[in-house]
Design a protein around this motif. Structure first.
Motif, short mmCIF file in Angstrom:
data_model
loop_
_atom_site.label_atom_id
_atom_site.label_comp_id
_atom_site.label_asym_id
_atom_site.label_seq_id
_atom_site.Cartn_x
_atom_site.Cartn_y
_atom_site.Cartn_z
N LYS A 1 10.58 -17.53 -4.62
CA LYS A 1 12.02 -17.74 -4.80
C LYS A 1 12.33 -19.22 -4.54
N PRO A 2 13.32 -19.79 -5.22
CA PRO A 2 14.11 -19.19 -6.31
C PRO A 2 13.25 -19.11 -7.58
N PHE A 3 13.50 -18.11 -8.40
CA PHE A 3 12.68 -17.90 -9.59
C PHE A 3 13.55 -17.92 -10.84
N ASP A 4 12.90 -18.09 -11.96
CA ASP A 4 13.54 -18.01 -13.27
C ASP A 4 13.33 -16.59 -13.80
N ILE A 5 14.38 -16.01 -14.36
CA ILE A 5 14.27 -14.63 -14.86
C ILE A 5 13.19 -14.50 -15.92
N ASP A 6 12.94 -15.57 -16.69
CA ASP A 6 11.88 -15.53 -17.71
C ASP A 6 10.50 -15.43 -17.05
N ASP A 7 10.33 -16.11 -15.89
CA ASP A 7 9.06 -16.02 -15.18
C ASP A 7 8.84 -14.60 -14.65
N ILE A 8 9.93 -14.00 -14.16
CA ILE A 8 9.84 -12.62 -13.67
C ILE A 8 9.45 -11.69 -14.81
N GLU A 9 10.11 -11.85 -15.96
CA GLU A 9 9.80 -10.96 -17.08
C GLU A 9 8.36 -11.13 -17.55
N MET A 10 7.86 -12.37 -17.56
CA MET A 10 6.49 -12.60 -17.98
C MET A 10 5.51 -11.93 -17.01
N ALA A 11 5.80 -12.02 -15.71
CA ALA A 11 4.94 -11.35 -14.72
C ALA A 11 4.97 -9.84 -14.91
N VAL A 12 6.15 -9.30 -15.22
CA VAL A 12 6.28 -7.86 -15.48
C VAL A 12 5.45 -7.47 -16.70
N ALA B 1 0.83 -1.21 0.00
CA ALA B 1 0.00 0.00 0.00
C ALA B 1 0.86 1.26 0.00
N THR B 2 2.05 1.19 0.58
CA THR B 2 2.94 2.35 0.61
C THR B 2 3.34 2.75 -0.80
N PHE B 3 3.73 1.79 -1.60
CA PHE B 3 4.12 2.10 -2.99
C PHE B 3 2.91 2.49 -3.83
N LYS B 4 1.77 1.85 -3.59
CA LYS B 4 0.56 2.20 -4.34
C LYS B 4 0.09 3.61 -4.00
N ALA B 5 0.30 4.02 -2.75
CA ALA B 5 -0.08 5.37 -2.34
C ALA B 5 0.82 6.40 -3.00
N ALA B 6 2.11 6.05 -3.19
CA ALA B 6 3.04 6.97 -3.84
C ALA B 6 2.68 7.15 -5.31
N ASP B 7 2.19 6.09 -5.95
CA ASP B 7 1.77 6.16 -7.35
C ASP B 7 0.78 5.04 -7.61
N PRO B 8 -0.51 5.36 -7.73
CA PRO B 8 -1.54 4.32 -7.91
C PRO B 8 -1.34 3.48 -9.17
N GLN B 9 -0.58 4.01 -10.17
CA GLN B 9 -0.38 3.27 -11.41
C GLN B 9 0.71 2.21 -11.29
N ILE B 10 1.52 2.27 -10.23
CA ILE B 10 2.58 1.27 -10.05
C ILE B 10 1.96 -0.11 -9.81
N GLN B 11 2.50 -1.11 -10.49
CA GLN B 11 2.09 -2.49 -10.24
C GLN B 11 3.16 -3.14 -9.35
N VAL B 12 2.74 -3.73 -8.24
CA VAL B 12 3.66 -4.35 -7.29
C VAL B 12 3.62 -5.86 -7.43
N ILE B 13 4.79 -6.47 -7.57
CA ILE B 13 4.90 -7.93 -7.61
C ILE B 13 5.69 -8.35 -6.37
#
Length: 445
Positions: A102-113, A65-77
């Motif tokens: 964790k541990p994660f694959d960088i491709d999974d992170i990129e897909m979530a992004v 909520a802290t990051f969302k309050a700073a910018d509501p458009q930010i998506q938090v993972i």
């Protein structure tokens, strides 16, 4: 390309994510705690925050909520090594877009992004539909009809759509709006058929299995499979090679794909939206586009008009672009002559070109903009206005000379010109000599 902020107290994870995502074309920054992360977020304006759940002095779950309050458009993972279904549900309830173990694959992170950024874009597109769309802002009948068509097509979430129009008319925006309204749970995946090399297109569309060819070190999902449950947008579909057209037609028939090097048929539920600026009927006649694929794609077609065909929308578009680009509401004054010139220009690049010109004019940082501030290439294509006559008599004579000259060019006869203008032949002869019109025009019947 997305802007990604990594907040994690482990240096190795920060370094791995920063470098891995940067290698994939993203902009990245990192912070080891929430305080540093917020400071960087205010300057960096990230699209996505990758937030560790167990930081040294705080719990990531509590900081969503802290990051969302700073910018509501930010998506938090949220990232954690100790995950559970209940924790994932709680994270989403608190505003996180996704949850990565964790541990994660960088491709999974990129897909979530990618999915999270797509969600932001979809939300923005829905705002466009409420009347703030740049491409479809205005009062013209054409724009109102486009909005109606988009709403209707959005409600029918499975029918194939072909969007036609010149470059810069907003075909991708229309596709996104249709996808958003449809409520389909999956992503809209854009495939630029003219940008992917022909020898790589099949791999990109259908994916491949590990070992399918030299360099295939792992199994990779294709773009169509990634869009499962959502929409596939084939941009510039007229540029698709004939061999790939046949494979796409097969997919449209059975809605199954087979990865390159694979044996298994994979069912995929996607809606197809295609767009083109080409004349596909002519391409079919020339043997460059399959007729059966054309009819399969064109279940329903939308024609997006060129900007020059809806000039009444240009003032609204201009105001919108200037307002959106102005900092602190400080936008320049446009002289009436400049406004008229922008409304009369033929805009071969359509709305995209209008947006670019607005950006250019804003960059001049002037309080008042006049005709001379336009780029030379636009000024050179403006219709040349005749000089203002010094008096009413001059204006009358200029008009008279032009009418007589035109009549003589059309008829090549002073007699016929006189009949056309409903005056005597002697008047035509006298005035033609007075205005020194070419002798070849002065003939008797």
């Amino acid at each position: 390309m997305s802007r990604i902020l990594i907040v994690d107290d482990e240096f190795l994870i920060r370094y791995t994510l920063e470098e891995g995502l940067r290698d994939r074309g993203h902009e990245t920054q990192s912070a080891e705690n929430v305080e540093e992360g917020l400071l960087k977020a205010r300057k960096f304006h990230p699209d996505v925050v990758l937030l560790d759940n167990l930081l040294e002095h705080s719990v990531g779950m509590d900081e969503i909520a802290t990051f969302k309050a700073a910018d509501p458009q930010i998506q938090v993972i949220l990232m954690t090594a100790y995950g559970s279904v209940s924790q994932a549900v709680e994270a989403v309830k608190r505003g996180a877009y996704d949850y990565i173990l964790k541990p994660f694959d960088i491709d999974d992170i990129e897909m979530a992004v990618k999915r999270s950024v797509e969600k932001t874009r979809n939300q923005e597109s829905l705002e466009y539909l409420k009347g703030e769309s740049q491409e479809f802002l205005g009062v013209s009948q054409a724009v109102q009809q486009i909005r109606r068509h988009i709403e209707i097509l959005g409600e029918n979430s499975s029918v194939n759509v072909l969007i036609r129009g010149e470059t810069g008319t907003g075909k991708e925006v229309a596709a996104r709006l249709i996808h958003d309204i449809s409520g389909r749970p999956g992503l809209m995946v854009r495939i630029n058929c003219g940008a992917i090399p022909e020898n790589l297109l099949e791999n990109e569309l259908f994916g491949y299995e590990r070992g399918a060819f030299a360099g295939a070190m792992r199994t990779k999902k294709g773009l169509i499979e990634m869009a499962d449950g959502g929409t596939v947008f084939f941009d510039e579909v007229g540029e698709m090679p004939l061999a790939m057209q046949a494979k796409l037609l097969t997919f449209l028939d059975d809605r199954k794909i087979k990865r390159v090097g694979g044996l298994e048929d994979i069912e995929v539920d996607v809606r197809i939206i295609a767009a083109t600026n080409r004349n596909l009927e002519k391409a079919v006649e020339q043997g460059l586009f399959r007729q059966d694929l054309f009819y399969r794609l064109r279940v329903i077609a939308i024609e997006l008009p060129a900007l020059r065909d809806r000039r009444e929308d240009i003032p609204d578009l201009l105001d919108h672009f200037f307002d959106s680009m102005a900092e602190n509401g400080a936008r320049p004054y446009l002289s009436p002559t400049l406004r008229n010139a922008l409304c009369s220009y033929h805009w071969p690049g359509n709305i995209r070109e209008l947006r670019s010109i607005t950006r250019f004019l804003m960059a001049l940082e002037k309080k008042k903009l006049t005709l001379s501030d336009l780029p030379p290439y636009i000024l050179s294509e403006m219709p040349k206005s005749p000089p203002t006559p010094a008096s009413l008599q001059d204006a009358v004579e200029a008009l008279e000379r032009e009418m007589i000259s035109r009549a003589l060019r059309e008829t090549h006869s002073t007699y016929k010109a006189a009949k056309l203008l409903k005056v005597s032949q002697s008047t035509i002869v006298r005035k033609a000599r007075r205005y020194r019109l070419r002798e070849t025009l002065i003939q008797h019947p």
